[in-house]
Design a protein around this motif. Structure first.
Motif, PDB file in Angstrom:
ATOM      1  N   GLN A   1      35.862  42.500  35.954  1.00 30.68           N
ATOM      2  CA  GLN A   1      36.726  42.783  37.102  1.00 30.68           C
ATOM      3  C   GLN A   1      36.477  41.778  38.220  1.00 30.68           C
ATOM      4  N   ALA A   2      35.218  41.468  38.484  1.00 27.53           N
ATOM      5  CA  ALA A   2      34.897  40.514  39.539  1.00 27.53           C
ATOM      6  C   ALA A   2      35.436  39.123  39.213  1.00 27.53           C
ATOM      7  N   ILE A   3      35.337  38.699  37.959  1.00 27.73           N
ATOM      8  CA  ILE A   3      35.814  37.376  37.567  1.00 27.73           C
ATOM      9  C   ILE A   3      37.336  37.297  37.683  1.00 27.73           C
ATOM     10  N   VAL A   4      38.028  38.363  37.271  1.00 27.55           N
ATOM     11  CA  VAL A   4      39.487  38.389  37.391  1.00 27.55           C
ATOM     12  C   VAL A   4      39.910  38.269  38.846  1.00 27.55           C
ATOM     13  N   ILE A   5      39.249  39.003  39.726  1.00 21.08           N
ATOM     14  CA  ILE A   5      39.613  38.963  41.139  1.00 21.08           C
ATOM     15  C   ILE A   5      39.285  37.601  41.749  1.00 21.08           C
ATOM     16  N   LEU A   6      38.158  37.017  41.366  1.00 20.68           N
ATOM     17  CA  LEU A   6      37.837  35.678  41.860  1.00 20.68           C
ATOM     18  C   LEU A   6      38.894  34.669  41.436  1.00 20.68           C
ATOM     19  N   ALA A   7      39.329  34.754  40.170  1.00 25.27           N
ATOM     20  CA  ALA A   7      40.375  33.855  39.693  1.00 25.27           C
ATOM     21  C   ALA A   7      41.676  34.078  40.464  1.00 25.27           C
ATOM     22  N   ALA A   8      41.999  35.353  40.730  1.00 27.56           N
ATOM     23  CA  ALA A   8      43.212  35.654  41.488  1.00 27.56           C
ATOM     24  C   ALA A   8      43.119  35.120  42.918  1.00 27.56           C
ATOM     25  N   VAL A   9      41.945  35.277  43.536  1.00 28.15           N
ATOM     26  CA  VAL A   9      41.758  34.757  44.901  1.00 28.15           C
ATOM     27  C   VAL A   9      41.910  33.242  44.916  1.00 28.15           C
ATOM     28  N   GLY A  10      41.308  32.564  43.945  1.00 24.95           N
ATOM     29  CA  GLY A  10      41.448  31.114  43.874  1.00 24.95           C
ATOM     30  C   GLY A  10      42.882  30.695  43.684  1.00 24.95           C
ATOM     31  N   PHE A  11      43.606  31.393  42.799  1.00 21.77           N
ATOM     32  CA  PHE A  11      45.008  31.083  42.550  1.00 21.77           C
ATOM     33  C   PHE A  11      45.839  31.273  43.821  1.00 21.77           C
ATOM     34  N   VAL A  12      45.612  32.372  44.522  1.00 21.55           N
ATOM     35  CA  VAL A  12      46.371  32.658  45.742  1.00 21.55           C
ATOM     36  C   VAL A  12      46.069  31.630  46.821  1.00 21.55           C
ATOM     37  N   LEU A  13      44.801  31.281  46.994  1.00 21.88           N
ATOM     38  CA  LEU A  13      44.433  30.313  48.024  1.00 21.88           C
ATOM     39  C   LEU A  13      45.029  28.936  47.742  1.00 21.88           C
ATOM     40  N   ILE A  14      44.998  28.512  46.486  1.00 19.76           N
ATOM     41  CA  ILE A  14      45.567  27.214  46.137  1.00 19.76           C
ATOM     42  C   ILE A  14      47.067  27.187  46.420  1.00 19.76           C
ATOM     43  N   ASN A  15      47.761  28.258  46.044  1.00 20.10           N
ATOM     44  CA  ASN A  15      49.201  28.300  46.278  1.00 20.10           C
ATOM     45  C   ASN A  15      49.532  28.434  47.760  1.00 20.10           C
ATOM     46  N   LEU A  16      48.671  29.112  48.514  1.00 17.06           N
ATOM     47  CA  LEU A  16      48.858  29.165  49.963  1.00 17.06           C
ATOM     48  C   LEU A  16      48.693  27.776  50.570  1.00 17.06           C
TER      49      LEU A  16
ATOM     50  N   LEU B   1      52.862  31.287  57.782  1.00 14.70           N
ATOM     51  CA  LEU B   1      51.485  31.604  57.422  1.00 14.70           C
ATOM     52  C   LEU B   1      51.276  33.110  57.318  1.00 14.70           C
ATOM     53  N   VAL B   2      51.804  33.869  58.287  1.00 15.64           N
ATOM     54  CA  VAL B   2      51.650  35.329  58.268  1.00 15.64           C
ATOM     55  C   VAL B   2      52.349  35.910  57.046  1.00 15.64           C
ATOM     56  N   SER B   3      53.547  35.390  56.745  1.00 16.15           N
ATOM     57  CA  SER B   3      54.290  35.884  55.583  1.00 16.15           C
ATOM     58  C   SER B   3      53.539  35.615  54.286  1.00 16.15           C
ATOM     59  N   ARG B   4      52.988  34.404  54.147  1.00 13.39           N
ATOM     60  CA  ARG B   4      52.262  34.050  52.923  1.00 13.39           C
ATOM     61  C   ARG B   4      50.977  34.858  52.783  1.00 13.39           C
ATOM     62  N   ILE B   5      50.295  35.117  53.892  1.00 16.39           N
ATOM     63  CA  ILE B   5      49.073  35.920  53.829  1.00 16.39           C
ATOM     64  C   ILE B   5      49.404  37.349  53.397  1.00 16.39           C
ATOM     65  N   GLY B   6      50.498  37.905  53.923  1.00 16.14           N
ATOM     66  CA  GLY B   6      50.917  39.233  53.494  1.00 16.14           C
ATOM     67  C   GLY B   6      51.253  39.277  52.012  1.00 16.14           C
ATOM     68  N   GLN B   7      51.967  38.264  51.530  1.00 15.84           N
ATOM     69  CA  GLN B   7      52.288  38.198  50.107  1.00 15.84           C
ATOM     70  C   GLN B   7      51.020  38.058  49.265  1.00 15.84           C
ATOM     71  N   ALA B   8      50.069  37.266  49.775  1.00 21.59           N
ATOM     72  CA  ALA B   8      48.815  37.073  49.049  1.00 21.59           C
ATOM     73  C   ALA B   8      48.045  38.386  48.930  1.00 21.59           C
ATOM     74  N   ALA B   9      48.039  39.175  50.002  1.00 17.60           N
ATOM     75  CA  ALA B   9      47.343  40.463  49.967  1.00 17.60           C
ATOM     76  C   ALA B   9      47.972  41.396  48.927  1.00 17.60           C
ATOM     77  N   ILE B  10      49.297  41.385  48.844  1.00 12.34           N
ATOM     78  CA  ILE B  10      49.982  42.232  47.848  1.00 12.34           C
ATOM     79  C   ILE B  10      49.652  41.777  46.438  1.00 12.34           C
ATOM     80  N   VAL B  11      49.670  40.460  46.225  1.00 11.02           N
ATOM     81  CA  VAL B  11      49.356  39.916  44.902  1.00 11.02           C
ATOM     82  C   VAL B  11      47.942  40.300  44.484  1.00 11.02           C
ATOM     83  N   LEU B  12      46.986  40.186  45.412  1.00  9.69           N
ATOM     84  CA  LEU B  12      45.602  40.522  45.088  1.00  9.69           C
ATOM     85  C   LEU B  12      45.445  42.013  44.783  1.00  9.69           C
TER      86      LEU B  12
END
Length: 314
Positions: free
Chosen positions: A278-293, A5-16
């Motif tokens: 910019q806000a829509i792109v980041i929201l889409a990225a957050v959704g993508f990261v959360l789903i993959n997490l 979980l910690v590893s995936r959260i770190g990767q998610a932060a980098i992706v975002l």
């Protein structure tokens, strides 16, 4: 699990962070200026000096690295800036338009999973080879159909020709039928393809032959033994398809006139409203990261072998 979980959260932060940086630089590189598009309109009667003051208020004249730092800091605080065209903060725009998009995307994903599962089971259990081949070829046809064309055809057939689903003054439920079908079919196609292939591969395993030898029917073995072992590739591809689901939702909302992220995205692109984009792109990225997490966390529950550390003894 904690280390994963910690590893995936770190990767998610980098992706975002990378998604934010890439979208910021690309939007800054676009030709034109949202402030000039709106305030240089002769009907507003603003002088060049007044327009220059407005640019200072929006921070548009600051160096790009200053704009990047300010925008990133505001995003970290949950503030997405101001929409130049709407003249209001972006947060209320998202709060108003995000729920319809989330509802459409969620229902589209559920229906896509149902369609993919039904098609895969039918293609696997069909009694005739020609019927199995026909069903297995359907996903390729479904995935090749453009979303906007599919939506228009569904409106023409089911609303104007057959008059089964009203397109004018529909109820809340009726207004969702055609958009959800339009969104779900292109997503169901790759899911069905992967599931059909995965089911075929798992059915060649020895435990399937043992279960059949004990007298279990083909459908029972498929449901009780094969499906769980075949789900992991489907779950993985479902996480990848989430980005396509959001993109399809934007197009579908435009076709059916739904007031969601698709509508404000279309307006923001036309007016080069970079704060909204910019806000829509980041929201889409957050959704993508959360789903993959979520996929990464659920996968070990489906296949316990994924919990086994590399190099551990059996």
């Amino acid at each position: 699990m904690t280390r994963l979980l910690v590893s995936r959260i770190g990767q998610a932060a980098i992706v975002l962070l990378l998604a934010f940086t890439a979208s910021f630089l690309l939007l800054q590189a676009l030709p034109g200026d949202a402030i000039l598009i709106k305030y240089q309109n002769p009907e507003m009667g603003l002088t060049p000096e007044q327009i220059a003051e407005i640019r200072v208020l929006y921070g548009a004249d600051a160096p790009i690295w200053v704009q990047y730092g300010n925008t990133l800091w505001n995003f970290l605080q949950g503030s997405f800036g101001y929409s130049v065209q709407a003249g209001v903060p972006v947060n209320p725009l998202l709060a108003t338009n995000l729920p319809p998009t989330l509802r459409l995307a969620s229902l589209g994903l559920v229906v896509a999973v149902i369609i993919a599962g039904a098609l895969a089971f039918a293609a696997t259990l069909a009694p005739f080879a020609w019927l199995r081949n026909l069903l297995q070829s359907l996903p390729a046809l479904m995935i090749s159909v453009p979303v906007f064309w599919l939506g228009i055809m569904l409106i023409q057939i089911f609303s104007f020709r057959l008059r089964l689903v009203p397109i004018i003054n529909p109820s809340e439920f009726q207004a969702l039928i055609l958009p959800v079908v339009t969104l779900s079919l292109p997503i169901a196609a790759p899911l069905a393809q992967i599931l059909i292939r995965s089911l075929d591969e798992v059915q060649t395993q020895p435990f399937v032959s043992v279960a059949r030898a004990k007298g279990a029917s083909r459908a029972w073995v498929l449901w009780r033994h094969v499906l769980r072992n075949a789900l992991l590739p489907v779950l993985t591809i479902a996480g990848v398809l989430f980005g396509e689901l959001l993109a399809g939702a934007v197009v579908t909302e435009t076709v059916f006139g739904i007031n969601g992220l698709g509508r404000i995205t279309e307006q923001a692109v036309s007016n080069q409203d970079t704060a909204v984009l910019q806000a829509i792109v980041i929201l889409a990225a957050v959704g993508f990261v959360l789903i993959n997490l979520l996929v990464d966390l659920v996968a070990p529950l489906i296949d316990p072998r994924l919990n086994t550390p590399i190099g551990a003894s059996a």
